[in-house]
Design a protein around this motif. Structure first.
Motif, short mmCIF file in Angstrom:
data_model
loop_
_atom_site.label_atom_id
_atom_site.label_comp_id
_atom_site.label_asym_id
_atom_site.label_seq_id
_atom_site.Cartn_x
_atom_site.Cartn_y
_atom_site.Cartn_z
N GLY A 301 0.81 -1.21 0.00
CA GLY A 301 0.00 0.00 0.00
C GLY A 301 0.85 1.26 0.00
N GLU A 302 0.40 2.27 -0.70
CA GLU A 302 1.13 3.54 -0.78
C GLU A 302 1.10 4.26 0.57
OE1 GLU A 302 0.94 7.73 -3.36
OE2 GLU A 302 -0.53 6.12 -3.69
N VAL A 303 2.19 4.92 0.89
CA VAL A 303 2.25 5.73 2.11
C VAL A 303 1.81 7.16 1.78
CG1 VAL A 303 3.73 6.66 3.94
CG2 VAL A 303 4.10 4.33 3.09
N VAL A 304 0.76 7.63 2.45
CA VAL A 304 0.21 8.95 2.16
C VAL A 304 0.05 9.74 3.47
CG1 VAL A 304 -1.04 8.12 0.13
CG2 VAL A 304 -2.18 8.15 2.36
N ARG A 305 -0.11 11.02 3.31
CA ARG A 305 -0.33 11.87 4.48
C ARG A 305 -1.82 11.97 4.79
NH1 ARG A 305 2.19 15.50 7.53
NH2 ARG A 305 4.11 15.28 6.30
N ASP A 306 -2.16 11.73 6.06
CA ASP A 306 -3.52 11.93 6.54
C ASP A 306 -3.67 13.42 6.83
OD1 ASP A 306 -5.83 12.24 8.06
OD2 ASP A 306 -5.64 10.27 8.99
N ARG A 307 -4.45 14.11 5.98
CA ARG A 307 -4.56 15.57 6.11
C ARG A 307 -5.35 15.97 7.35
NH1 ARG A 307 -6.55 17.34 0.22
NH2 ARG A 307 -6.87 19.30 1.40
N GLN A 308 -6.16 15.05 7.88
CA GLN A 308 -6.93 15.38 9.08
C GLN A 308 -6.09 15.27 10.35
OE1 GLN A 308 -10.15 16.49 9.05
NE2 GLN A 308 -9.88 16.51 6.81
N GLN A 309 -5.25 14.19 10.42
CA GLN A 309 -4.46 13.96 11.61
C GLN A 309 -3.04 14.50 11.50
OE1 GLN A 309 -5.89 12.70 14.32
NE2 GLN A 309 -7.82 12.50 13.15
#
Length: 357
Positions: A301-309
């Motif tokens: 799975g791709e590593v992405v930034r959680d914009r909420q947390q």
């Protein structure tokens, strides 16, 4: 109860047999046909994929017709039928027919006589995709490289050699105990390293030529180079050239234990591979793998930034294909990608099929 198949063969330089298959549930594919006529160019995997969600489970529902000669082999022109016995699906083969024009002009249809070689049967998997790896690929450890016979020279004080040349090789370890008529010339290539433990798993030995022994004197032999794909050089190693084309036996089954491996090598590809490409994984004989084992492939799975947390999270992995192990060494295995729904990348996961452990 599902029928367990034993002694299923499908031969075209490869033989498909079945022994002790895992008991994962067999699921028919949506929109599957009730029958299919075998054509030139088919493989068992492709045919079974028309009927089943998991093509490697073909032998689970295979029903032998004892009334026909050699029912284990499938040929172009045969009819594959899907039926049900006690509510369970069964696949069976009906031999093709041939037409005979009688003297009165009528046409007589009779079952086709199978007086042809077994190697005209359809293959289990694309034979051409793996043949060179069966013949030429080796994985050896450092000690095997050190102890292997090696090329020491040739005629006319040359340092490179090719087809038609006479060369000389030396075996200081065993002095050609069990001397053979033919040898392959190999050059050490890729070093295989486990991405998780950094253990050296072996070294790829590429076959770059073939030679026939013409004379033998103590620890030295003379060879005639019969074939070369690139220049032979002093210190190239010699290994036996056993013919693996007809000895390769595939057992389409899940591994006996749960396997979690990673893709560590591509051949002739830079970034990704797909269906009918060959890869190397970081598991082998010592891990319980054997030729014919089937593994599912999962993309990381791709590593992405959680914009909420505000933190980084890894997305769930996805199944991207399946592979069949066709050659097993101690710590690594060669595999053929049989299915791919998305590109397959280095370090993607290969593991035992779901429900088989």
């Amino acid at each position: 109860m599902m029928m367990k198949s034993v002694q299923r063969a499908l031969t075209f330089g490869l033989v498909l047999a079945v022994s002790g298959m895992a008991s994962a549930a067999v699921v028919l594919k949506d929109g599957h046909p009730s029958k299919y006529f075998v054509k030139n160019g088919d493989t068992l995997w492709d045919i079974s994929g028309r009927f089943l969600q998991e093509p490697w489970q073909w032998p689970e529902i295979w029903q032998i017709n004892e009334e026909i000669s050699n029912p284990h082999l499938i040929y172009p022109g045969d009819e594959i039928r899907l039926s049900y016995v006690d509510g369970e699906p069964r696949l069976s083969v009906k031999r093709g027919v041939e037409e005979t024009v009688m003297s009165n002009g009528t046409v007589k249809l009779t079952p086709r006589v199978r007086e042809i070689a077994n190697d005209q049967a359809i293959p289990a998997i694309p034979a051409s995709a793996i043949q060179s790896y069966l013949k030429e690929g080796l994985v050896v450890d450092r000690q095997e490289i050190i102890e292997a016979p090696y090329l020491v020279g040739g005629r006319d004080r040359r340092v490179i050699f090719g087809e038609g040349d006479t060369v000389y090789a030396r075996d200081t370890k065993t002095q050609w105990e069990g001397l053979e008529q033919g040898y392959g010339f190999y050059r050490t290539g890729e070093q295989y390293v486990d991405p998780d433990t950094n253990e050296v798993l072996g070294y790829e030995a590429r076959q770059i030529g073939l030679g026939r022994v013409s004379s033998h004197d103590d620890d030295m032999i003379s060879l005639r180079v019969t074939d070369s794909s690139e220049d032979l050089r002093i210190d190239d190693r010699l290994f036996s050239t056993e013919d693996r084309r007809v000895r390769a036996v595939l057992y389409p089954s899940a591994p006996d234990t749960k396997i979690e491996a990673k893709v560590i090598r591509f051949f002739d590809r830079l970034n990704s591979v797909a269906r009918n490409d060959v890869v190397v994984i970081n598991k082998g004989l010592r891990d319980g793998l054997k030729e014919g084992n089937v593994l599912d492939i999962y993309g990381q799975g791709e590593v992405v930034r959680d914009r909420q947390q505000g933190d980084m999270v890894q997305l769930p992995r996805e199944r991207t294909g399946s592979m069949v192990i066709f050659r097993v060494f101690d710590k690594v295995s060669y595999s053929l990608i049989m299915e791919s729904t998305r590109p397959i990348y280095m370090n993607d996961i290969a593991e035992s099929p779901a429900g088989s452990y």
